[in-house]
Design an enzyme around this catalytic site. Structure first.
Site, PDB file in Angstrom:
ATOM      1  N   GLY A   7      -5.197   1.496  -8.961  1.00  0.00           N
ATOM      2  CA  GLY A   7      -4.733   1.212  -7.600  1.00  0.00           C
ATOM      3  C   GLY A   7      -5.139   2.253  -6.582  1.00  0.00           C
ATOM      4  O   GLY A   7      -5.627   1.925  -5.499  1.00  0.00           O
ATOM      5  N   GLU A   8      -4.953   3.518  -6.882  1.00  0.00           N
ATOM      6  CA  GLU A   8      -5.235   4.576  -5.910  1.00  0.00           C
ATOM      7  C   GLU A   8      -6.701   4.998  -5.983  1.00  0.00           C
ATOM      8  O   GLU A   8      -7.339   5.224  -4.960  1.00  0.00           O
ATOM      9  CB  GLU A   8      -4.353   5.810  -6.149  1.00  0.00           C
ATOM     10  CG  GLU A   8      -2.990   5.546  -6.749  1.00  0.00           C
ATOM     11  CD  GLU A   8      -1.979   4.952  -5.811  1.00  0.00           C
ATOM     12  OE1 GLU A   8      -2.104   5.126  -4.583  1.00  0.00           O
ATOM     13  OE2 GLU A   8      -1.047   4.292  -6.297  1.00  0.00           O
ATOM     14  N   PHE A  61       0.813  -1.235   0.000  1.00  0.00           N
ATOM     15  CA  PHE A  61       0.000   0.000   0.000  1.00  0.00           C
ATOM     16  C   PHE A  61       0.839   1.275   0.000  1.00  0.00           C
ATOM     17  O   PHE A  61       0.361   2.327   0.410  1.00  0.00           O
ATOM     18  CB  PHE A  61      -0.973   0.000   1.194  1.00  0.00           C
ATOM     19  CG  PHE A  61      -1.718  -1.291   1.371  1.00  0.00           C
ATOM     20  CD1 PHE A  61      -2.609  -1.715   0.404  1.00  0.00           C
ATOM     21  CD2 PHE A  61      -1.503  -2.098   2.475  1.00  0.00           C
ATOM     22  CE1 PHE A  61      -3.287  -2.922   0.543  1.00  0.00           C
ATOM     23  CE2 PHE A  61      -2.173  -3.304   2.624  1.00  0.00           C
ATOM     24  CZ  PHE A  61      -3.070  -3.717   1.649  1.00  0.00           C
TER      25      PHE A  61
HETATM   26 MO1  MOS Z   1       1.107   3.616  -3.973  1.00  0.00          MO
HETATM   27  S1  MOS Z   1       0.781   4.739  -2.262  1.00  0.00           S
HETATM   28  O1  MOS Z   1       1.957   4.706  -4.956  1.00  0.00           O
HETATM   29  O2  MOS Z   1       2.047   2.302  -3.418  1.00  0.00           O
END
Ligand code: MOS
Length: 713
Positions: A676-677, A235
């Site tokens: 992802g984000e 993360f």
């Molecule tokens: Mo993500 S916070 O760029 O691993």
């Protein structure tokens, strides 16, 4: 031939290994002669180490070395004027203590238990200095970071919101949050002579780790081998190389044996970063029709005295909505704490909680539906950079999400909808995250049996990178996915960026696409066809006919000027339906719907998992997660999984992920923008706004725990 295609719901190619225990994580490698390192934490919060008594520890059974600032071998990159200086904390390099829990010694022993026991025998004498850990008390010591992009931003007139007919001006706070991946941070290091070192380490970027270790120890990067094949969550906590990783390498050199150094869960609260405690002020001003006149967004967040950490907390307010006037200010407050780090949706998740909460408050003042308010301020170009979007389907996100959550049941008047004893409410929270693409290289090998192997030094911290890359290769080559293996997590593979900033699919996916196209062209020419021929050819028979044992190619792939000419973002709209119990203050999220414009979706199945995982992270942010600090001692009081509450299955509702799934025509050959984000950004506001809709209580300090529901009027 039937082949798998981009968009298919392909099962994880490494799923069986993971669920059967067949996947070997960094700390699980059986290295002959392995020794164990245990760190000794400082028990003061600021000051100087005067002396250390390590005799008892050194005499304890099985102890090989006790490394302290008074005897540590020098690390070249830690020294002033180093060619490749190491950023941040440099363990055992001087006698200064900057925060409570900073390691002051490393004990290496034959077993973990013996190292742990000996570590308890190390005695330190300190000269303690006054320390500052209280964010609120030190709020006014906030400074604007040096880096240009964090300077104050003004478009039009600053603080224009103050003169608008309808105003919201509020502060929003979120506490420190820990990444808390299941897998502990761990490094195994061993040297081969004086100039070669190998690491098994939890890393989001093996090339980044390779460069960091090579730089610190003055080695040729080619002589630093980094392995990180499986990562049990990160993360953002493994984006950089941390002090304990350098320490493991340093210790392995000293004892001339492999050293394994595992952080404890409690040590992970101070040594591998966290989302920083942040207070944000939002000022919104609108005309009676809901059109924004001005947006002001100011943020203060904590950082360490020994290193400045920054993130894009305020940037979202510059471009998400049309407003002729917008200004942002970003400050960091240095404290005697471990340095923060990016945590999923870094900055943007923080900023969007404040902006999207304030916008919700504005909608009630205007008596306007929150979606209608967003539509009235929709931007068809980027107002910050004055550029077209590469693609933007946020309107479609509003529309599909509101249908799926049942927005028509949302009461316009808060606190008026009930289901039995429970108060019911609905909320929306939106987000955006930059769509990035970095230069990446991939190598492909075709064997005469028709199987294909692709390698790139990327990572997989959970999204299923090997699976989506396999799918891109299968689609591009026109072969079944089970003929393809994709390998990652090894620094000897072709260069790839660190898995961060939601850029893996775009960056590595482009390299995989391009290397597959290059292979097809090569095969066409071997078959005597024009290179761009699309005629069906049998790959393996070409190799067999030419008696080639393997056909191997490496291809670089990188963006052109797209990012200069377009603003590229993934967008999300999260919707929540919550039940709040008026007597106990319990908040139950009944349903979450995440609608995302992330460009083309490569693998429907892993993409959905990605969205669900991010939404669970957002649930933790809004309802349960808080690293509680005791400013009397400068220590966290809940540095464990029992007292720091990450959401568990019982907390997690029905979560639905919906994809607009329109390829971005600009960013890369696949058209994928990243998930992802964005999967987390907006969730906290959606839930907080739903809580307000259910109860009429506006909670501006996360997490929204039952006590806050009961005491807020
Ligand atoms: Mo993500 S916070 O760029 O691993």
């Amino acid at each position: 031939m039937k082949h798998d295609m981009i968009g298919d719901p392909l099962n994880r190619v490494d799923g069986r290994l993971k669920v059967t225990g067949g996947a070997t994580y960094s700390g699980e490698y059986k290295i002959p002669g392995l020794t164990y390192g245990v760190l000794v934490p400082a028990t003061i919060t600021s000051g100087t180490l005067v002396s250390m008594d390590t005799k008892a520890a050194e005499r304890a059974p099985g102890v090989l070395a006790v490394i302290t600032p008074f005897n540590a071998p020098k690390v070249p990159g830690f020294q002033p004027g180093a060619a490749k200086p190491v950023k941040g904390l440099k363990l055992f390099n001087d006698d200064q203590v900057h925060f409570n829990g900073q390691p002051i010694a490393l004990v290496v022993a034959e077993t973990f238990e013996r190292a742990t026991y000996a570590a308890s025998l190390v005695k330190a004498t300190y000269k303690a200095a006054p320390f500052e850990t209280d964010f609120h008390k030190n709020f006014d010591k906030g400074v604007v970071p040096n880096e240009g992009k964090y300077k104050d931003y003004v478009r039009g007139e600053a603080d224009a919101y103050k003169n608008a007919p309808v105003i919201v001006e509020q502060d929003y706070m979120l506490p420190s949050e820990m990444h808390n991946p299941m897998e502990l941070h761990v490094t195994i290091a061993f040297w081969d002579g004086d100039d070669k070192v190998t690491l098994y380490t939890k890393s989001q970027g093996v090339i980044g780790s390779q460069r960091a270790i090579a730089g610190a120890f003055g080695l040729d990067p080619a002589n630093v081998q980094i392995n990180s094949r499986f990562v049990g969550g990160a993360f953002g906590s493994s984006l950089r190389t941390w002090p304990h990783e350098f320490a493991a390498v340093q210790a392995a050199k000293l004892v001339k044996r492999p050293v394994k150094l595992t952080l404890t869960r409690e040590q992970m609260f101070t040594l591998v970063g966290y989302r920083p405690l942040t207070i944000q002020k939002i000022g919104l001003g609108a005309a009676a029709d809901g059109k924004l006149v001005g947006i002001t967004h100011e943020s203060h967040s904590q950082t360490a005295v020994y290193e400045e950490f920054t993130e894009n907390a305020v940037n979202v307010s510059r471009f998400l909505y049309a407003s002729p006037n917008a200004n942002t200010r970003y400050k960091v407050v240095p404290l005697n704490v471990g340095v923060p780090a990016p945590m999923r949706g870094p900055g943007e998740a923080t900023g969007s909680f404040a902006l999207e909460s304030a916008l919700d408050e504005l909608s009630y003042k205007l008596k306007l539906d929150p979606i209608e308010l967003r539509l009235r301020n929709y931007t068809y170009t980027d107002p910050e950079r004055n550029l077209p979007w590469s693609s933007k389907f946020l309107k479609e996100c509003y529309q599909q999400g509101s249908e799926r959550i049942g927005w028509d049941k949302r009461p316009a008047e808060p606190g008026t909808l009930r289901d039995g004893e429970w108060m019911v409410g609905y909320g929306i929270g939106c987000g955006a995250f930059g769509a990035y693409r970095s230069k990446t290289s991939a190598k492909i090998k075709l064997l005469p049996d028709g199987t294909v192997n692709i390698q790139s030094a990327t990572s997989d911290i959970g999204p299923g990178t090997a699976t989506s890359m396999t799918l891109i290769a299968a689609d591009t080559l026109g072969i079944p996915a089970d003929k393809i293996t994709f390998e990652l997590g090894n620094s000897s593979f072709p260069v790839a960026p660190t898995q961060g900033g939601s850029q893996t699919c775009s960056s590595v996916g482009s390299a995989v696409h391009d290397v597959c196209v290059a292979l097809k062209q090569k095969l066409n020419s071997l078959a005597g066809l024009p290179t761009d021929s699309t005629a069906a050819i049998d790959y393996s028979s070409i190799l067999q006919k030419l008696n080639l044992p393997v056909l191997e190619l490496t291809q670089d792939s990188q963006a052109g000027d797209e990012a200069k000419n377009y603003s590229m973002y993934s967008f999300s709209a999260h919707f929540a339906q919550v039940y709040v119990h008026p007597l106990t203050g319990v908040v139950k999220v009944k349903k979450l719907v995440a609608v995302v414009d992330g460009g083309k979706i490569v693998n429907r199945k892993t993409a959905s998992s990605q969205m669900i995982g991010g939404a669970v992270g957002g649930l933790g942010m809004v309802l349960t997660e808080e690293a509680v600090f005791d400013d009397r001692y400068g220590r966290y009081v809940n540095g464990n999984f029992a007292d720091y509450h990450v959401p568990v299955n019982a907390d997690v509702p029905d979560i639905e992920a919906i994809f607009i799934d329109k390829p971005d025509p600009i960013i890369n050959p696949v058209g994928s923008k990243g998930l992802g984000e964005i999967s987390l950004i907006g969730v906290a506001a959606a839930v907080a706004n739903a809580v307000y809709n259910a109860t009429g209580k506006r909670i501006r300090e996360l997490p929204i725990t039952p006590d806050k529901i009961l005491t807020t009027t």
